[in-house]
Write a protein that holds these residues in place. Structure first.
Motif, PDB file in Angstrom:
ATOM      1  N   ASP A 115     -44.985  73.125  31.336  1.00 45.83           N
ATOM      2  CA  ASP A 115     -45.154  73.242  29.892  1.00 45.83           C
ATOM      3  C   ASP A 115     -44.746  71.957  29.159  1.00 45.83           C
ATOM      4  O   ASP A 115     -45.537  71.405  28.385  1.00 45.83           O
ATOM      5  N   PRO A 116     -43.536  71.433  29.365  1.00 47.17           N
ATOM      6  CA  PRO A 116     -43.189  70.189  28.673  1.00 47.17           C
ATOM      7  C   PRO A 116     -44.027  68.996  29.128  1.00 47.17           C
ATOM      8  O   PRO A 116     -44.356  68.117  28.329  1.00 47.17           O
ATOM      9  N   LEU A 117     -44.377  68.967  30.423  1.00 46.55           N
ATOM     10  CA  LEU A 117     -45.194  67.851  30.927  1.00 46.55           C
ATOM     11  C   LEU A 117     -46.562  67.828  30.251  1.00 46.55           C
ATOM     12  O   LEU A 117     -47.028  66.773  29.807  1.00 46.55           O
ATOM     13  N   HIS A 118     -47.198  68.993  30.149  1.00 47.21           N
ATOM     14  CA  HIS A 118     -48.501  69.048  29.481  1.00 47.21           C
ATOM     15  C   HIS A 118     -48.389  68.651  28.013  1.00 47.21           C
ATOM     16  O   HIS A 118     -49.251  67.934  27.483  1.00 47.21           O
ATOM     17  N   ALA A 119     -47.331  69.098  27.343  1.00 41.83           N
ATOM     18  CA  ALA A 119     -47.151  68.770  25.929  1.00 41.83           C
ATOM     19  C   ALA A 119     -47.003  67.270  25.738  1.00 41.83           C
ATOM     20  O   ALA A 119     -47.581  66.681  24.815  1.00 41.83           O
ATOM     21  N   LEU A 120     -46.235  66.617  26.601  1.00 36.01           N
ATOM     22  CA  LEU A 120     -46.028  65.171  26.482  1.00 36.01           C
ATOM     23  C   LEU A 120     -47.326  64.415  26.736  1.00 36.01           C
ATOM     24  O   LEU A 120     -47.638  63.442  26.032  1.00 36.01           O
ATOM     25  N   ARG A 121     -48.072  64.840  27.725  1.00 37.03           N
ATOM     26  CA  ARG A 121     -49.344  64.164  28.021  1.00 37.03           C
ATOM     27  C   ARG A 121     -50.348  64.344  26.894  1.00 37.03           C
ATOM     28  O   ARG A 121     -51.092  63.407  26.550  1.00 37.03           O
ATOM     29  N   GLU A 122     -50.394  65.535  26.306  1.00 38.08           N
ATOM     30  CA  GLU A 122     -51.312  65.772  25.196  1.00 38.08           C
ATOM     31  C   GLU A 122     -50.991  64.896  23.996  1.00 38.08           C
ATOM     32  O   GLU A 122     -51.881  64.523  23.223  1.00 38.08           O
ATOM     33  N   ARG A 123     -49.718  64.537  23.824  1.00 43.60           N
ATOM     34  CA  ARG A 123     -49.317  63.687  22.705  1.00 43.60           C
ATOM     35  C   ARG A 123     -49.478  62.204  23.017  1.00 43.60           C
ATOM     36  O   ARG A 123     -49.239  61.354  22.157  1.00 43.60           O
ATOM     37  N   GLY A 124     -49.858  61.878  24.246  1.00 45.01           N
ATOM     38  CA  GLY A 124     -50.028  60.482  24.626  1.00 45.01           C
ATOM     39  C   GLY A 124     -48.724  59.749  24.853  1.00 45.01           C
ATOM     40  O   GLY A 124     -48.681  58.509  24.772  1.00 45.01           O
ATOM     41  N   VAL A 125     -47.656  60.461  25.165  1.00 46.34           N
ATOM     42  CA  VAL A 125     -46.350  59.839  25.384  1.00 46.34           C
ATOM     43  C   VAL A 125     -46.348  59.125  26.735  1.00 46.34           C
ATOM     44  O   VAL A 125     -46.854  59.650  27.735  1.00 46.34           O
ATOM     45  N   ASP A 126     -45.775  57.914  26.774  1.00 45.79           N
ATOM     46  CA  ASP A 126     -45.591  57.187  28.033  1.00 45.79           C
ATOM     47  C   ASP A 126     -44.484  57.887  28.820  1.00 45.79           C
ATOM     48  O   ASP A 126     -43.311  57.830  28.443  1.00 45.79           O
ATOM     49  N   ILE A 127     -44.843  58.557  29.909  1.00 42.31           N
ATOM     50  CA  ILE A 127     -43.858  59.338  30.669  1.00 42.31           C
ATOM     51  C   ILE A 127     -43.479  58.656  31.987  1.00 42.31           C
ATOM     52  O   ILE A 127     -42.971  59.295  32.901  1.00 42.31           O
ATOM     53  N   SER A 128     -43.707  57.336  32.059  1.00 40.81           N
ATOM     54  CA  SER A 128     -43.377  56.627  33.298  1.00 40.81           C
ATOM     55  C   SER A 128     -41.880  56.650  33.588  1.00 40.81           C
ATOM     56  O   SER A 128     -41.462  56.495  34.737  1.00 40.81           O
ATOM     57  N   ARG A 129     -41.033  56.829  32.528  1.00 41.36           N
ATOM     58  CA  ARG A 129     -39.579  56.894  32.731  1.00 41.36           C
ATOM     59  C   ARG A 129     -39.052  58.331  32.657  1.00 41.36           C
ATOM     60  O   ARG A 129     -37.835  58.535  32.610  1.00 41.36           O
ATOM     61  N   TYR A 130     -39.938  59.283  32.653  1.00 44.09           N
ATOM     62  CA  TYR A 130     -39.519  60.677  32.597  1.00 44.09           C
ATOM     63  C   TYR A 130     -39.736  61.358  33.942  1.00 44.09           C
ATOM     64  O   TYR A 130     -40.813  61.238  34.557  1.00 44.09           O
ATOM     65  N   ILE A 131     -38.736  62.053  34.425  1.00 46.23           N
ATOM     66  CA  ILE A 131     -38.822  62.825  35.665  1.00 46.23           C
ATOM     67  C   ILE A 131     -38.252  64.211  35.389  1.00 46.23           C
ATOM     68  O   ILE A 131     -37.062  64.358  35.100  1.00 46.23           O
ATOM     69  N   GLY A 132     -39.093  65.224  35.478  1.00 42.64           N
ATOM     70  CA  GLY A 132     -38.601  66.582  35.288  1.00 42.64           C
ATOM     71  C   GLY A 132     -37.755  67.024  36.465  1.00 42.64           C
ATOM     72  O   GLY A 132     -38.032  66.665  37.608  1.00 42.64           O
ATOM     73  N   SER A 133     -36.729  67.790  36.181  1.00 35.90           N
ATOM     74  CA  SER A 133     -35.903  68.328  37.264  1.00 35.90           C
ATOM     75  C   SER A 133     -35.360  69.689  36.843  1.00 35.90           C
ATOM     76  O   SER A 133     -35.447  70.074  35.671  1.00 35.90           O
ATOM     77  N   HIS A 134     -34.808  70.409  37.801  1.00 40.08           N
ATOM     78  CA  HIS A 134     -34.290  71.746  37.499  1.00 40.08           C
ATOM     79  C   HIS A 134     -33.255  72.159  38.537  1.00 40.08           C
ATOM     80  O   HIS A 134     -33.594  72.416  39.686  1.00 40.08           O
ATOM     81  N   PRO A 135     -31.982  72.229  38.143  1.00 44.83           N
ATOM     82  CA  PRO A 135     -30.973  72.768  39.057  1.00 44.83           C
ATOM     83  C   PRO A 135     -31.072  74.285  39.109  1.00 44.83           C
ATOM     84  O   PRO A 135     -31.094  74.950  38.076  1.00 44.83           O
ATOM     85  N   TRP A 157     -31.688  71.492  43.768  1.00 43.75           N
ATOM     86  CA  TRP A 157     -31.989  70.806  42.497  1.00 43.75           C
ATOM     87  C   TRP A 157     -33.398  70.232  42.649  1.00 43.75           C
ATOM     88  O   TRP A 157     -33.592  69.249  43.357  1.00 43.75           O
ATOM     89  N   VAL A 158     -34.358  70.862  42.011  1.00 48.99           N
ATOM     90  CA  VAL A 158     -35.753  70.436  42.144  1.00 48.99           C
ATOM     91  C   VAL A 158     -35.985  69.172  41.322  1.00 48.99           C
ATOM     92  O   VAL A 158     -35.588  69.085  40.159  1.00 48.99           O
ATOM     93  N   VAL A 159     -36.648  68.190  41.934  1.00 49.73           N
ATOM     94  CA  VAL A 159     -37.015  66.949  41.260  1.00 49.73           C
ATOM     95  C   VAL A 159     -38.535  66.817  41.347  1.00 49.73           C
ATOM     96  O   VAL A 159     -39.107  66.853  42.436  1.00 49.73           O
ATOM     97  N   CYS A 160     -39.183  66.686  40.186  1.00 50.21           N
ATOM     98  CA  CYS A 160     -40.652  66.666  40.122  1.00 50.21           C
ATOM     99  C   CYS A 160     -41.145  65.252  39.852  1.00 50.21           C
ATOM    100  O   CYS A 160     -41.137  64.792  38.710  1.00 50.21           O
ATOM    101  N   ARG A 161     -41.582  64.585  40.888  1.00 52.36           N
ATOM    102  CA  ARG A 161     -42.126  63.241  40.727  1.00 52.36           C
ATOM    103  C   ARG A 161     -43.640  63.316  40.600  1.00 52.36           C
ATOM    104  O   ARG A 161     -44.270  64.311  40.956  1.00 52.36           O
ATOM    105  N   ASP A 162     -44.229  62.233  40.084  1.00 51.96           N
ATOM    106  CA  ASP A 162     -45.686  62.120  40.087  1.00 51.96           C
ATOM    107  C   ASP A 162     -46.051  60.683  40.426  1.00 51.96           C
ATOM    108  O   ASP A 162     -45.189  59.880  40.800  1.00 51.96           O
ATOM    109  N   GLU A 163     -47.333  60.362  40.293  1.00 58.16           N
ATOM    110  CA  GLU A 163     -47.792  59.039  40.713  1.00 58.16           C
ATOM    111  C   GLU A 163     -47.206  57.908  39.870  1.00 58.16           C
ATOM    112  O   GLU A 163     -47.220  56.743  40.270  1.00 58.16           O
ATOM    113  N   GLU A 164     -46.688  58.224  38.690  1.00 54.11           N
ATOM    114  CA  GLU A 164     -46.125  57.199  37.821  1.00 54.11           C
ATOM    115  C   GLU A 164     -44.635  56.965  38.052  1.00 54.11           C
ATOM    116  O   GLU A 164     -44.052  56.069  37.461  1.00 54.11           O
ATOM    117  N   THR A 165     -44.007  57.756  38.894  1.00 55.30           N
ATOM    118  CA  THR A 165     -42.567  57.677  39.089  1.00 55.30           C
ATOM    119  C   THR A 165     -42.207  56.530  40.024  1.00 55.30           C
ATOM    120  O   THR A 165     -42.720  56.445  41.143  1.00 55.30           O
TER     121      THR A 165
END
Length: 380
Positions: A115-135, A157-165
């Motif tokens: 949900d937050p990842l899609h919202a950030l991408r829809e707004r055109g935010v540069d997410i190259s320094r963002y990594i979602g995680s969840h303990p 502790w889940v860490v969600c990387r993508d191709e930009e990480t």
């Protein structure tokens, strides 16, 4: 380990970890509730500079008073920012923190990742320094007052990387998890959300629905409540406001599991409507057996698929009895892997159910009986 230790003694385990933090520099934590403050406490214990921020001045002061960190300052230059705010504002805060601190890696600990990842991408935010995680940690009670440094110890502790990480940024978030005693696990956001729907979000709903059946039950019936009902409804004490947000953000995946569960419930209900019909008893037995199989697949202590046996001991309802029990188990060199307590209504004793490795059962039972303890049962 060879001595007995109650599972509630995890704070001691946290204090035994080496004090050489992998995370260096200032860590900014936005959101001083249960998770944010708990992260702050754990990092402070490692000697890390923790700067706290919260939309609520009262919550921030409370977290600071309890020692979760110091108030954030305008001149702070954090290396890592942890966003620990409610799911409905997670994307907003991530976007703001990325813009305000261009030299920092930003992660969040929200329980839904797509949900937050899609919202950030829809707004055109540069997410190259963002990594979602969840303990995968928490408590039924929230807020800074309920925070504990040890709630992450031994937890995934889940860490969600993508191709930009970048590898360096990923290493920083994983270092955070390791400093807190957690076990980093890499998953995609979609894998994470499907997983938590099954192992976290639907269990919350099931517990709440079952506990809801107790709300108007006659008082006399509830006097028979045993440990099984308490175990299956423990998380029903969670905050409705937070769970409305979590379930709404992961609704599609939660509904998939609920639909499958509803079909299972319908099938067993049909079998019990006519229990003498051919195949009805088998349907019920298969339901219980499938549950056995599922429980066997759950990771045990330290994430291992290691099974234990339980010894149930009658404990007099007097001060010092549990301490005596654990002391004598320590003398017998029996390690307690887990502990549950159950009180018998109207009786002056309780039942302490301890989990031990199978090879320790005989030593524990014979040794305790020789010391005057009464063994109620032994189960595998």
């Amino acid at each position: 380990m060879t001595t007995a230790r109650a599972p509630g003694a995890a704070r001691e385990s946290a204090s035994e970890r080496p004090r050489a933090p992998r995370v260096r520099g200032t860590v900014r934590i936005v959101g001083a509730g249960l998770l944010g403050s708990s992260i702050g406490h754990a990092l402070m214990a490692e000697g890390v500079d923790v700067a706290l921020a919260d939309a609520s001045p009262a919550q921030l002061r409370l977290a600071v008073d309890y020692g979760a960190g110091r108030p954030a300052r305008d001149g702070d230059e954090p290396a890592l920012i942890v966003v620990a705010v409610p799911p409905d504002v997670t994307a907003d805060v991530i976007e703001r923190e990325l813009a305000a601190h261009p030299g920092a890696v930003v992660t969040d600990v929200a329980s839904v990742k797509l949900d937050p990842l899609h919202a950030l991408r829809e707004r055109g935010v540069d997410i190259s320094r963002y990594i979602g995680s969840h303990p995968m940690a928490g408590r039924e009670r929230g807020g800074a007052i309920s925070a504990r440094a040890d709630i992450f110890v031994g937890r995934p502790w889940v860490v969600c990387r993508d191709e930009e990480t970048s590898a360096a940024d990923l290493a920083l978030v994983e270092a955070l998890a390791l400093d807190l005693g957690a076990t980093p696990i890499e998953m995609t956001p979609d894998e994470h959300d499907r997983a938590v729907a099954l192992v976290s979000h639907v269990p919350q709903l099931v517990a709440s629905l079952l506990a809801g059946r107790f709300a108007e039950a006659p008082e006399g019936l509830l006097r028979l409540t045993g440990q099984g009902a308490r175990d299956t409804t423990r998380i029903a004490a969670s905050a409705p406001e937070l769970w409305v947000q979590i379930l709404g953000a992961n609704a599609e995946r939660v509904v998939d599991v609920l639909d499958a569960l509803a079909a299972d419930l319908s099938a067993v209900a049909d079998a019990l409507r006519a229990p003498d019909e051919p195949g009805a008893r088998r349907a019920v037995a298969d339901t219980i057996r499938r549950g056995n199989d599922g429980v066997e697949r759950l990771p045990g202590k330290h994430g291992q698929n290691r099974r234990f046996e339980t010894v149930v001991i009658m404990v007099d309802d007097r001060p010092g009895q549990l301490g005596r029990l654990f002391g004598e188990l320590g003398e017998l060199e029996v390690n307690v892997e887990d502990l549950r307590l159950e009180h018998s209504p109207g009786a002056q004793f309780g039942l302490a159910e301890i989990s031990v490795v199978p090879t320790a059962v005989k030593r524990a039972t014979e040794g305790l009986e020789a010391r005057g303890w009464r063994i109620a049962s032994i189960n595998d």
